[in-house]
Each structure stands twice: as C-alpha cells, then as structure tokens.
Design an enzyme around this catalytic site. Structure first.
Site, PDB file in Angstrom:
ATOM      1  N   LYS A 162       0.486  -5.679   9.419  1.00  0.00           N
ATOM      2  CA  LYS A 162       0.617  -4.434   8.671  1.00  0.00           C
ATOM      3  C   LYS A 162       1.888  -3.740   9.126  1.00  0.00           C
ATOM      4  CE  LYS A 162      -1.936  -0.149   7.620  1.00  0.00           C
ATOM      5  NZ  LYS A 162      -3.186   0.611   7.882  1.00  0.00           N
TER       6      LYS A 162
ATOM      7  N   GLY B   6       0.816  -1.206   0.000  1.00  0.00           N
ATOM      8  CA  GLY B   6       0.000   0.000   0.000  1.00  0.00           C
ATOM      9  C   GLY B   6       0.846   1.250   0.000  1.00  0.00           C
TER      10      GLY B   6
ATOM     11  N   ASP C 233     -13.451   6.449   5.829  1.00  0.00           N
ATOM     12  CA  ASP C 233     -12.896   5.885   4.587  1.00  0.00           C
ATOM     13  C   ASP C 233     -13.546   4.529   4.294  1.00  0.00           C
ATOM     14  OD1 ASP C 233     -11.388   5.826   2.282  1.00  0.00           O
ATOM     15  OD2 ASP C 233      -9.576   5.046   3.252  1.00  0.00           O
TER      16      ASP C 233
ATOM     17  N   VAL D  15       1.460  -5.438   3.887  1.00  0.00           N
ATOM     18  CA  VAL D  15       0.762  -6.377   4.763  1.00  0.00           C
ATOM     19  C   VAL D  15       1.327  -7.769   4.491  1.00  0.00           C
ATOM     20  CG1 VAL D  15      -1.445  -7.419   5.419  1.00  0.00           C
ATOM     21  CG2 VAL D  15      -1.335  -4.984   4.829  1.00  0.00           C
TER      22      VAL D  15
END
Length: 291
Positions: free
Chosen positions: A51, A30, A146, A35
């Site tokens: 993560k 990301g 989000d 992850v």
C-alpha cells in the site's frame, strides 16, 4: 513505465533494493494511494501487497490524527483473520505498507461476481471477521470504525477461502483505562450504508457498538446481495433502521428465526442494549451454523 507500474525516485529505489522489495503490477487505486503486488527476495516472501500512500496528497488532519492511529493498529493487530503486516517504510513523503497478499480480492467483489452467498459460507466468513473484531475490542480495546464488505479480503488456505479484516485507517482505542469505561467517539467516520443510527444522527457514539451494527450490515449484504437500508436520506435511513417490519421486508427469502434474531440484536437502536461482539459469537445461529 506504464500506469500499472510504479516510478520510484532514486533514494526510495535504493531503500527498497536494500530491503529486498520489488514492485510488480498495480492492483487497485484508492482515495489516499495505490496498492501494488510485489515480492521480497531477502525474506523469501513470494508475494506481498504494498500500500503506497502519498503524504503530500492527504490533509494535515489525516497525517496528524488518522495516520498515527492506523500505524498503531497495524503494529498491534495480529490475528489469524486480520491481514498481516510485514513492514512499514516512510520515504520521500510517501508511506509504504508491506502486507500479506490475499489471493481472491474482497467480499464486495465476490458478491458482484457470484450474487448472494449461501448461509453456511456467509456464517463462516462472518464468524471469522467477528472473531478478529472481538480480538481488537477485547485485547486492544480498539474499534475498527470502518467495517464493510470492501475491507474484508479473501485468501486461499488449504484449498478454502478464509476472510481477513483489513484497512485500519479509522481504528481507535476507545477505552479509558483510568475510568474503566468506554470513551464515546465524536468523529463520524466509516461508510454511509454501515452507519449506526447514532452516527447518522451525528451523536456521540460507542464505537464498539457501531462496529457490531456494521457487522450486521455486512452479514445482511452477504446473504442478500443488497444493503438493508437506503442511505441517501438520513431521516429515511433512521426510520428504516428502527422499523422491524421494514427490515423483514428486505430479506430476499424466508431465513430462519435465529438468523433474523441475530440481525435484530445487531441493529438494536439503543447501543447500550445492542449485542456485544462477545455475545454475538455465542449466538445460536453462529453456534448452529458453525458446527
């Protein structure tokens, strides 16, 4: 060392060994980190998702403002339909968040592989996520900010896939307890296709109501495998968001009146009149399809 494995410095490796964590393969990459899949030999947890956030790679605003909020949210959010957090470790300028491993990717990936989701299954997953959001809104007075397909993970339980809300990086407490009223948000965060008209217009907004708007987009996407509104032009986006005839034209088939009514209530332009998460869960389509 391959690009799918992690290279830990000696200090971090010692901490992980003491805690019993072992890293396996990388699952995703990301903007703020990766992850990984892993295990914990000391707790008996067969599989965890890890993560890893490189704090040197993120801006000061993120470290000072959004990261503390995410940590607070991760610690506080404990619901059957949110991803469970086992541990949080900060070591050598990196943050390691150890969380429940979900077996079946996310709803965005599911749609890509399977196309539009049948109404009954959409209702189950939508209701599960809405219950998690309701818990956040009412118990923590916290908005997610989000909500999107990518942040709804799927995992197998008793032979059935269940939906779990994740990624609380933009979550924020939005209730002033002293004044007993909503504190409007001035940070225009989230993901463009899910923006409410207030966020598109860069106006202060009720983040609880913005979550409900985003949930309406999630439901539409699950049923139709496309976004309801175009989002590369803010004027066009707002015009489409306020045009019921346009919304009607976007459905891939003639869904029932109660389902369309739920969308209209989620997408009420005036956020003061928009359906609340509590009333959303009492909507006839949820009640009828959830039986």
């Amino acid at each position: 060392m391959t690009e799918d494995t992690i290279d830990l410095d000696p200090k971090t490796a010692a901490v992980m060994k003491k805690k019993g964590y072992e890293f396996q393969k990388k699952l995703s990459q990301g903007a703020f980190g990766q992850v990984y899949k892993g295990t914990n030999s000391k707790t008996g947890i067969e599989t965890v998702a890890i993560k890893v956030m490189d704090l040197k790679a993120v801006g000061e605003k993120f470290k000072d403002k959004f990261l503390p909020r995410e940590i607070d949210a991760l610690i506080g959010v404990k619901h059957d339909n949110t991803v469970f957090i086992y541990d949080i470790i900060r070591c050598n300028h990196k943050m390691y968040i150890f969380m429940e491993f979900c077996t079946d990717s996310d709803v965005a990936n599911y749609l890509q592989k399977n196309n539009a989701i049948p109404e009954e299954k959409s209702c189950i997953w939508f209701t599960q996520v809405s219950q998690a959001v309701c818990w956040m809104h009412t118990n923590l007075h916290m908005a997610h900010r989000d909500i999107k397909l990518d942040n709804i993970l799927l995992t197998s339980k008793s032979g059935e896939l269940i939906a779990k809300l994740t990624d609380f990086g933009f979550s924020k407490k939005c209730w002033n307890e002293d004044q007993e009223k909503v504190e409007l948000s001035k940070t225009f965060c989230g993901t463009e296709p899910y923006y409410s008209p207030q966020i598109v217009s860069k106006k202060e907004y009720n983040a609880f109501a913005a979550d409900v708007w985003a949930l309406g987009v999630v439901l539409f996407c699950m049923l139709n495998n496309k976004f309801p509104f175009h989002f590369n032009d803010s004027k066009r986006q707002i015009k489409e968001q306020t045009d019921r005839s346009f919304i009607d034209s976007r459905f891939i088939k003639d869904f029932g009146k109660d389902l369309k009514d739920l969308h209209y209530k989620c997408w009420t332009e005036n956020e003061k009149n928009r359906i609340t998460i509590q009333d959303l869960l009492k909507h006839p389509w949820i009640v009828r399809k959830g039986k």
